[in-house]
Scaffold this motif. Structure first.
Motif, PDB file in Angstrom:
ATOM      1  N   ARG A 239      85.285 -73.700  19.613  1.00  0.00           N
ATOM      2  CA  ARG A 239      84.999 -72.963  18.386  1.00  0.00           C
ATOM      3  C   ARG A 239      85.539 -71.544  18.529  1.00  0.00           C
ATOM      4  NH1 ARG A 239      80.878 -69.764  16.576  1.00  0.00           N
ATOM      5  NH2 ARG A 239      79.720 -69.952  18.542  1.00  0.00           N
ATOM      6  N   CYS A 240      85.958 -70.954  17.434  1.00  0.00           N
ATOM      7  CA  CYS A 240      86.534 -69.611  17.478  1.00  0.00           C
ATOM      8  C   CYS A 240      85.690 -68.618  16.689  1.00  0.00           C
ATOM      9  CB  CYS A 240      87.949 -69.625  16.905  1.00  0.00           C
ATOM     10  SG  CYS A 240      89.146 -70.586  17.872  1.00  0.00           S
ATOM     11  N   GLU A 241      85.690 -67.382  17.173  1.00  0.00           N
ATOM     12  CA  GLU A 241      85.047 -66.291  16.468  1.00  0.00           C
ATOM     13  C   GLU A 241      85.899 -65.044  16.646  1.00  0.00           C
ATOM     14  OE1 GLU A 241      81.241 -65.654  18.280  1.00  0.00           O
ATOM     15  OE2 GLU A 241      82.084 -64.694  20.066  1.00  0.00           O
TER      16      GLU A 241
ATOM     17  N   MET B 149      93.405 -72.193  19.351  1.00  0.00           N
ATOM     18  CA  MET B 149      93.168 -70.796  19.009  1.00  0.00           C
ATOM     19  C   MET B 149      94.321 -70.250  18.173  1.00  0.00           C
ATOM     20  SD  MET B 149      91.526 -69.404  22.626  1.00  0.00           S
ATOM     21  CE  MET B 149      91.093 -67.775  21.974  1.00  0.00           C
ATOM     22  N   TYR B 150      95.546 -70.645  18.507  1.00  0.00           N
ATOM     23  CA  TYR B 150      96.700 -70.241  17.708  1.00  0.00           C
ATOM     24  C   TYR B 150      96.653 -70.895  16.330  1.00  0.00           C
ATOM     25  CZ  TYR B 150      98.838 -68.040  21.771  1.00  0.00           C
ATOM     26  OH  TYR B 150      99.106 -67.211  22.836  1.00  0.00           O
TER      27      TYR B 150
ATOM     28  N   ARG C 159      96.647 -69.069  12.618  1.00  0.00           N
ATOM     29  CA  ARG C 159      97.521 -69.385  11.490  1.00  0.00           C
ATOM     30  C   ARG C 159      96.706 -69.710  10.240  1.00  0.00           C
ATOM     31  NH1 ARG C 159     100.170 -72.233  15.621  1.00  0.00           N
ATOM     32  NH2 ARG C 159      99.294 -74.206  14.885  1.00  0.00           N
ATOM     33  N   GLN C 160      95.660 -70.490  10.420  1.00  0.00           N
ATOM     34  CA  GLN C 160      94.849 -70.905   9.276  1.00  0.00           C
ATOM     35  C   GLN C 160      94.135 -69.731   8.615  1.00  0.00           C
ATOM     36  OE1 GLN C 160      92.339 -73.851  11.128  1.00  0.00           O
ATOM     37  NE2 GLN C 160      93.712 -75.567  10.591  1.00  0.00           N
ATOM     38  N   ASN C 161      93.912 -68.678   9.384  1.00  0.00           N
ATOM     39  CA  ASN C 161      93.182 -67.532   8.855  1.00  0.00           C
ATOM     40  C   ASN C 161      94.063 -66.293   8.685  1.00  0.00           C
ATOM     41  OD1 ASN C 161      90.040 -68.246   8.872  1.00  0.00           O
ATOM     42  ND2 ASN C 161      90.992 -69.231  10.651  1.00  0.00           N
ATOM     43  N   ASN C 162      95.395 -66.535   8.690  1.00  0.00           N
ATOM     44  CA  ASN C 162      96.365 -65.454   8.477  1.00  0.00           C
ATOM     45  C   ASN C 162      96.161 -64.297   9.454  1.00  0.00           C
ATOM     46  OD1 ASN C 162      97.658 -66.708   6.222  1.00  0.00           O
ATOM     47  ND2 ASN C 162      95.897 -66.105   4.947  1.00  0.00           N
TER      48      ASN C 162
END
Length: 269
Positions: free
Chosen positions: A118-120, A227-228, A232-235
């Motif tokens: 998961r990313c934050e 993570m990359y 990308r998905q979140n600009n």
């Protein structure tokens, strides 16, 4: 009343060898039997041996205690106690840091467990590091080897640090490096002096995550692809090499598995 060496040992709960040692150092001077080779100790001798045990529990060595009991003046004893007090203070500080480090390790393990895959977005750590291994090859540079020996004393405050080039996704690029890092908190606690090739990284905006890798030599920069993808998905634009550290290695589903905490620096918008 006079006591044999075995009686003295029983009264004080120490070995006869230790009693003999203090006799050899001149701390006690037992009487010798007129008709035998027995040593006979009086209460005066036992009092001095009790003093020895008193100092022993402050952590003085046997030799130091013997010197204190046999040769100290009032002033020299005061100096000796001051030095021991400073030594104990430093030891207590070190153990306080060790206790804190264990608690931090447990907190990190909890964080990693809840962050797997998961990313934050968060501010990354402030730390110093150096690299001494690239993929499976260690550097032979003498400067790095000297740094490695010097940093041994910082364990377990240092961490196993990894770094993956930001261009690893541009093809079959599977390069990565390993070394050691030291959090800014411990850099200050130990007053660590550093210069190149040790690098200082200030806190910066990062994608923060955790992952695991099971099996021998299974670590790969591709572990960070998600993570990359998240960036990308979140600009979000990566702004440097991904990095992180090994948190622990444990059995997971009966396989030896490394758990890693990772950060990917991004540009602030």
């Amino acid at each position: 009343m006079l006591y044999k060496i075995g009686d003295v040992a029983k009264i004080l709960g120490i070995s006869t060898d230790l009693v003999r040692y203090y006799e050899k150092k001149g701390v006690v001077a037992p009487e010798k039997g007129q008709n035998n080779n027995y040593r006979y100790y009086d209460t005066w001798d036992i009092n001095f041996l009790i003093d020895c045990l008193w100092y022993k529990n402050f952590g003085f060595s046997i030799d130091s205690i013997a010197d204190i009991e046999s040769n100290s003046t009032y002033e020299s004893l005061d100096d000796c106690l001051s030095r021991k007090a400073a030594e104990i203070e430093e030891t207590a500080r070190h153990y306080q840091l060790l206790h804190e480090r264990l608690l931090r390790q447990q907190e990190t393990m909890k964080t990693v467990e809840g962050l797997l895959g998961r990313c934050e977005i968060t501010m990354g750590p402030d730390f110093i590091y150096y690299l001494n291994r690239h993929n499976f090859e260690y550097e032979s540079d003498s400067t790095l080897q000297t740094i490695s020996r010097r940093w041994l004393k910082y364990m377990p405050f240092s961490t196993r640090y990894f770094e993956c080039p930001s261009d690893h996704t541009s093809g079959a690029n599977d390069r990565y490096s390993w070394g050691f890092s030291l959090d800014r908190h411990y850099v200050e606690a130990f007053d660590v002096k550093y210069k190149a090739p040790v690098v200082h990284v200030e806190s910066r905006l990062c994608i923060h995550s955790a992952f695991k890798s099971s099996g021998k030599n299974a670590f790969s920069p591709s572990r960070l692809d998600y993570m990359y993808k998240y960036a990308r998905q979140n600009n979000l634009k990566p702004a440097g090499n991904a990095f992180g550290h090994l948190v622990c290695s444990v059995l997971d589903n009966n396989r030896l598995t490394g758990f890693f905490e990772a950060w990917l620096p991004i540009e602030e918008q």
